[in-house]
Enzyme design. Structure first.
Site, PDB file in Angstrom:
ATOM      1  CB  ALA A 196       9.036   3.818  -2.225  1.00 35.78           C
ATOM      2  CE  LYS A 230      -4.016   2.123   2.257  1.00 36.38           C
ATOM      3  NZ  LYS A 230      -4.780   2.141   1.002  1.00 36.38           N
ATOM      4  N   GLY A 268       6.392   0.835   5.880  1.00 28.63           N
ATOM      5  CA  GLY A 268       7.262  -0.147   5.241  1.00 28.63           C
ATOM      6  C   GLY A 268       7.429   0.106   3.748  1.00 28.63           C
ATOM      7  CB  CYS A 269       4.963   0.800   1.084  1.00 31.11           C
ATOM      8  SG  CYS A 269       3.977  -0.694   1.352  1.00 31.11           S
ATOM      9  CB  THR A 270       7.383   5.245   2.943  1.00 30.17           C
ATOM     10  OG1 THR A 270       6.015   5.581   2.649  1.00 30.17           O
ATOM     11  CG2 THR A 270       8.240   6.490   2.845  1.00 30.17           C
TER      12      THR A 270
END
Length: 233
Positions: free
Chosen positions: A136, A126, A131-133
């Protein structure tokens, strides 16, 4: 004295009927009158509509409608049709010809991304979550190292283009983001399960052949693992 004889004229006249009885009108049968009162006809269209609504649908007609409805749904939803064609992508397989949208809402041909360069897809559950940030921003910080080796980087998620654009602007992500809301490509890569996206990354060489996949992968380690693999080729 002998009795008088009745007059011939009086004996031949028919008996007179009472004027009161003759003047009464004949009574019509009540059944006929009731039938006449209820003889109004419904318009043909109204009657047909009523009959159609009341008539039960038999099994054959219901089946025909269900089949026609399914066919129309597949035609109206090209993503559903493409999803049915996408087989699971394993090492050595090539990128499928599927059309998705980037963060700008523009259509992109996924197979065409690897025509001139190698491609790294990293998948996040998401957009704009911790975590995704982390993952990325890791690819952001070493993005020039990928491009110097003739590899492009793409973030793939089920988020809408609008959500991806907001995230891209907020974190200054230099690479494109691909929106896969129905998880068509995500599922083909083996990272879509139970309506969720598994954190992972996939490396395709120039021409679109899959060389490496990490599923699952740690958010912090993913960028460096992908770069080291490309350097080892």
């Amino acid at each position: 004295m002998p009795p008088r004889k009745a007059s011939a004229t009086a004996s031949t006249e028919p008996p007179r009927r009472s004027s009161r009885i003759v003047s009464q009108p004949k009574e019509e049968p009540k059944v006929a009158t009731k039938a006449a009162a209820g003889s109004k006809k419904r318009p043909a269209t109204a009657a047909a509509a009523s009959d159609d609504a009341a008539a039960p649908e038999d099994g054959s007609s219901a089946m025909k409608k269900a089949k026609s409805g399914k066919a129309k749904s597949d035609e109206d939803d090209p993503l559903a049709a493409e999803e049915a064609k996408l087989a699971k992508i394993e090492i050595g397989d090539v990128l499928p010809g599927v059309t998705l949208k980037n963060e700008k809402g523009e259509d992109i041909d996924v197979a065409g991304l690897a025509l001139e360069k190698g491609v790294v897809f990293f998948l996040v559950p998401k957009a704009d979550t911790p975590g995704c940030t982390n993952q990325a921003c890791g690819f952001r910080d070493i993005y020039p190292d990928f491009t110097s080796l003739n590899y492009d980087v793409y973030c793939l998620s089920a988020d809408s283009p609008a959500a991806q654009t907001k995230w891209q602007t907020k974190k200054e992500l230099p690479y494109p983001l691909i929106s896969d809301p129905k998880r068509v490509l995500i599922t083909a890569l083996g990272a879509g399960e139970g309506g969720k996206t598994k954190r992972s990354h996939f490396i395709f060489e120039k021409g679109g052949r899959l060389l490496d996949k990490r599923l699952p992968v740690n958010a912090k380690d993913s960028p460096n693992i992908a770069l080291e693999f490309i350097k080892s080729l």
